[in-house]
Design an enzyme around this catalytic site. Structure first.
Site, mmCIF file in Angstrom:
data_model
loop_
_atom_site.group_PDB
_atom_site.id
_atom_site.type_symbol
_atom_site.label_atom_id
_atom_site.label_comp_id
_atom_site.label_asym_id
_atom_site.label_seq_id
_atom_site.Cartn_x
_atom_site.Cartn_y
_atom_site.Cartn_z
ATOM 1 N N ARG A 24 97.404 -10.874 -27.356
ATOM 2 C CA ARG A 24 98.188 -9.808 -27.637
ATOM 3 C C ARG A 24 98.208 -8.970 -26.626
ATOM 4 O O ARG A 24 97.987 -7.625 -27.005
ATOM 5 C CB ARG A 24 97.350 -9.274 -28.955
ATOM 6 N N ARG A 28 100.562 -3.074 -29.757
ATOM 7 C CA ARG A 28 100.603 -1.690 -30.052
ATOM 8 C C ARG A 28 99.572 -0.700 -29.420
ATOM 9 O O ARG A 28 99.569 0.533 -29.410
ATOM 10 C CB ARG A 28 100.271 -1.510 -31.668
ATOM 11 N N ARG A 37 109.320 -1.174 -28.698
ATOM 12 C CA ARG A 37 109.422 -1.291 -30.207
ATOM 13 C C ARG A 37 110.453 -0.377 -31.075
ATOM 14 O O ARG A 37 111.219 -0.949 -31.657
ATOM 15 C CB ARG A 37 108.187 -1.753 -30.952
ATOM 16 N N ASP A 74 106.603 -14.437 -31.965
ATOM 17 C CA ASP A 74 105.511 -14.769 -33.094
ATOM 18 C C ASP A 74 105.340 -16.175 -33.570
ATOM 19 O O ASP A 74 106.627 -16.804 -33.577
ATOM 20 C CB ASP A 74 105.741 -13.774 -34.210
ATOM 21 N N TYR A 151 100.741 -19.566 -44.035
ATOM 22 C CA TYR A 151 101.546 -18.417 -44.313
ATOM 23 C C TYR A 151 102.836 -19.115 -45.199
ATOM 24 O O TYR A 151 103.262 -18.424 -46.003
ATOM 25 C CB TYR A 151 102.144 -18.050 -42.988
HETATM 26 O O1 CP3 Z 1 99.666 -12.684 -27.453
HETATM 27 C C1 CP3 Z 1 100.975 -12.013 -27.289
HETATM 28 O O2 CP3 Z 1 100.695 -10.927 -26.939
HETATM 29 C C2 CP3 Z 1 102.110 -12.689 -27.431
HETATM 30 C C3 CP3 Z 1 102.948 -12.683 -28.593
HETATM 31 C C4 CP3 Z 1 102.011 -12.874 -29.921
HETATM 32 C C5 CP3 Z 1 102.236 -11.987 -31.287
HETATM 33 N N1 CP3 Z 1 101.756 -12.889 -32.414
HETATM 34 C C6 CP3 Z 1 102.880 -10.858 -31.270
HETATM 35 C C7 CP3 Z 1 102.695 -9.917 -32.575
HETATM 36 C C8 CP3 Z 1 101.493 -14.043 -30.357
HETATM 37 C C9 CP3 Z 1 101.162 -15.167 -29.687
HETATM 38 C C10 CP3 Z 1 101.256 -14.174 -31.749
HETATM 39 C C11 CP3 Z 1 100.508 -15.202 -32.556
HETATM 40 C C12 CP3 Z 1 100.428 -14.932 -34.131
HETATM 41 N N2 CP3 Z 1 101.185 -14.242 -35.079
HETATM 42 C C13 CP3 Z 1 99.134 -15.433 -34.711
HETATM 43 C C14 CP3 Z 1 98.277 -16.325 -34.170
HETATM 44 C C15 CP3 Z 1 97.309 -15.787 -33.076
HETATM 45 C C16 CP3 Z 1 96.480 -14.822 -34.242
HETATM 46 O O3 CP3 Z 1 96.552 -13.550 -33.939
HETATM 47 O O4 CP3 Z 1 95.255 -15.355 -34.890
HETATM 48 C C17 CP3 Z 1 99.365 -15.279 -35.998
HETATM 49 C C18 CP3 Z 1 98.581 -15.631 -37.141
HETATM 50 C C19 CP3 Z 1 100.667 -14.368 -36.019
HETATM 51 C C20 CP3 Z 1 101.283 -13.874 -37.521
HETATM 52 C C21 CP3 Z 1 101.151 -12.527 -37.379
HETATM 53 N N3 CP3 Z 1 101.818 -11.712 -36.596
HETATM 54 C C22 CP3 Z 1 100.550 -11.339 -38.051
HETATM 55 C C23 CP3 Z 1 99.373 -11.805 -39.245
HETATM 56 C C24 CP3 Z 1 101.006 -10.279 -37.929
HETATM 57 C C25 CP3 Z 1 100.233 -9.028 -38.361
HETATM 58 C C26 CP3 Z 1 98.976 -8.494 -37.819
HETATM 59 C C27 CP3 Z 1 99.114 -7.448 -36.864
HETATM 60 O O5 CP3 Z 1 98.508 -7.733 -35.847
HETATM 61 O O6 CP3 Z 1 99.958 -6.699 -37.202
HETATM 62 C C28 CP3 Z 1 101.767 -10.345 -36.796
HETATM 63 C C29 CP3 Z 1 102.446 -9.266 -36.120
HETATM 64 C C30 CP3 Z 1 102.509 -9.249 -34.367
HETATM 65 N N4 CP3 Z 1 102.458 -10.267 -33.824
HETATM 66 C C31 CP3 Z 1 102.412 -8.077 -33.783
HETATM 67 C C32 CP3 Z 1 102.619 -8.482 -32.516
HETATM 68 C C33 CP3 Z 1 102.454 -7.940 -30.980
HETATM 69 C C34 CP3 Z 1 102.400 -6.587 -34.287
HETATM 70 C C35 CP3 Z 1 103.556 -6.389 -34.716
HETATM 71 C C36 CP3 Z 1 103.665 -4.795 -34.590
HETATM 72 O O7 CP3 Z 1 104.324 -4.421 -33.261
HETATM 73 O O8 CP3 Z 1 103.934 -4.134 -35.284
#
Ligand code: CP3
Length: 343
Positions: A24, A28, A37, A74, A151
């Site tokens: 990540r 944010r 964003r 994602d 999910y």
């Molecule tokens: O790592 C990186 O920077 C690459 C991009 C990436 C994102 N999500 C961007 C993201 C990657 C590799 C993921 C993987 C992901 N997404 C996983 C597996 C890894 C982990 O964290 O366990 C999972 C379970 C998801 C599903 C997901 N996406 C959830 C549960 C959420 C909400 C939780 C949160 O952190 O807000 C997201 C949103 C998400 N994916 C964000 C980002 C940068 C935040 C969104 C935002 O900007 O509001």
């Protein structure tokens, strides 16, 4: 041999300083991410806007000089490409239409029908492979079938993956067919990322830890092994990182069983234990507690040094044990990198 440090570590080389990137890393906690964003409108619009998705991928590379960039996307874009509805509730996380029976499964598209929907993601990869500094490795990714299925079945994130376990235990045929579809669709999705320029693939199995015994073998190990062997058949020499998060004892032998070149470790296992039991089979990635990116200070420096020290006798890519959180301080990230690089 490539001079990219991440690729060298993935081939098993022990480097004097471990290469480093962070789960990540585009997110944010960075003001420039929040600005881009906002420009995109929302998170999903950002994922599907190739220029802006490439921009946020590059932001942490410019700011910190990480050794790898991970495609900004994602794991839930693949279910959306298969026909599931997907949206994000502000402050709560993802929501999807649910798959709970054979009809729901039948309504999904086939593994070869995903590419129109995912074309903007492949375009992001192409832009990045042009624009990244030549020493930076580009990582593509997908969720592992089990994690993505949790999910799709629940329609949201869950603490114990209860709905997915229920379907697995009451309608094995539908559950297994969903896992198989996700396995095959992930192969096609990841293969296109490689064709577009991804140099390494990472498979995120965030909820692997809730699979026990034979279920862990059937639904964490086997799908990963199938994805990895098919990707490597299509793209000889492609390095793959597997992240069976919170697998605990399941980390032991995971690389051998799946063919992964590297196992990513969460911070619930100690680095000393993982060095003895997991790194003996090859490269490992991890596993600093992401809380240190919030709290910083001497504790961060000590814990960072401990991870580096524990893994120094084998191939190692420095990373956090899970994603950096929005409340993290970018200065702490800089301090972590400085500490790893020995400044
Ligand atoms: O790592 C990186 O920077 C690459 C991009 C990436 C994102 N999500 C961007 C993201 C990657 C590799 C993921 C993987 C992901 N997404 C996983 C597996 C890894 C982990 O964290 O366990 C999972 C379970 C998801 C599903 C997901 N996406 C959830 C549960 C959420 C909400 C939780 C949160 O952190 O807000 C997201 C949103 C998400 N994916 C964000 C980002 C940068 C935040 C969104 C935002 O900007 O509001």
């Amino acid at each position: 041999m490539s001079d990219k440090t991440i690729l060298r570590a993935l081939k098993g080389e022990v480097l004097p300083t471990p290469p480093i990137w962070m789960m990540r890393q585009a997110g944010r906690y960075l003001p420039e991410y929040r600005a881009t964003r906002a420009q995109a409108g929302d998170f999903l619009s950002l994922c599907y806007n190739s220029d802006l998705a490439a921009e946020v991928t590059l932001q942490p590379i410019r700011r910190f000089g990480f050794d790898a960039a991970i495609l900004f996307a994602d794991i839930l874009l693949l279910p959306q490409a298969l026909g599931a509805e997907l949206w994000f509730e502000t402050g709560e996380g993802p929501r999807l239409s649910t798959i709970t029976d054979p009809e729901g499964l039948r309504a999904l598209k086939g593994r070869d029908d995903i590419h129109d929907h995912l074309a903007p993601i492949y375009e992001t990869v192409r832009i990045l492979s042009r624009e990244l500094p030549r020493e930076t490795t580009l990582i593509g990714f997908a969720g592992a079938p089990w994690t993505v299925a949790t999910y799709m079945i629940a329609g949201r994130g869950t603490k114990d993956q209860g709905p997915a376990h229920l379907l697995k235990d009451t309608d094995r045929a539908t559950f297994s067919a969903l896992i198989d579809l996700l396995t095959e669709a992930s192969i096609e999705y990841l293969s296109k990322q490689v064709e577009a320029g991804a140099e390494v693939i990472k498979i995120f199995d965030s909820w692997a830890g809730s699979l026990k015994g034979a279920d862990f073998e059937d639904f964490a190990v086997k799908p990963a092994a199938r994805i990895i062997s098919e990707l490597k058949a299509r793209h000889p020499g492609l390095p793959v990182i597997a992240f069976p998060r919170e697998a605990g004892p399941g980390y032991v032998g995971f690389a051998k069983k799946t063919g992964a070149d590297c196992v990513a470790l969460d911070n619930s296992v100690s680095a000393q234990w993982a060095a003895a039991n997991v790194q003996k089979d090859g490269c490992v990635q991890g596993n600093l507690d992401p809380r240190h990116m919030v709290t910083g200070g001497e504790a961060l420096i000590e814990a960072t040094r401990e991870v580096v020290r524990a893994f120094r006798n084998g191939p190692h890519i420095f990373n956090l044990g899970h994603g950096i959180t929005p409340d993290a301080d970018p200065d702490n990230v800089a301090l972590m990198i400085e500490t790893v690089r020995g400044a």
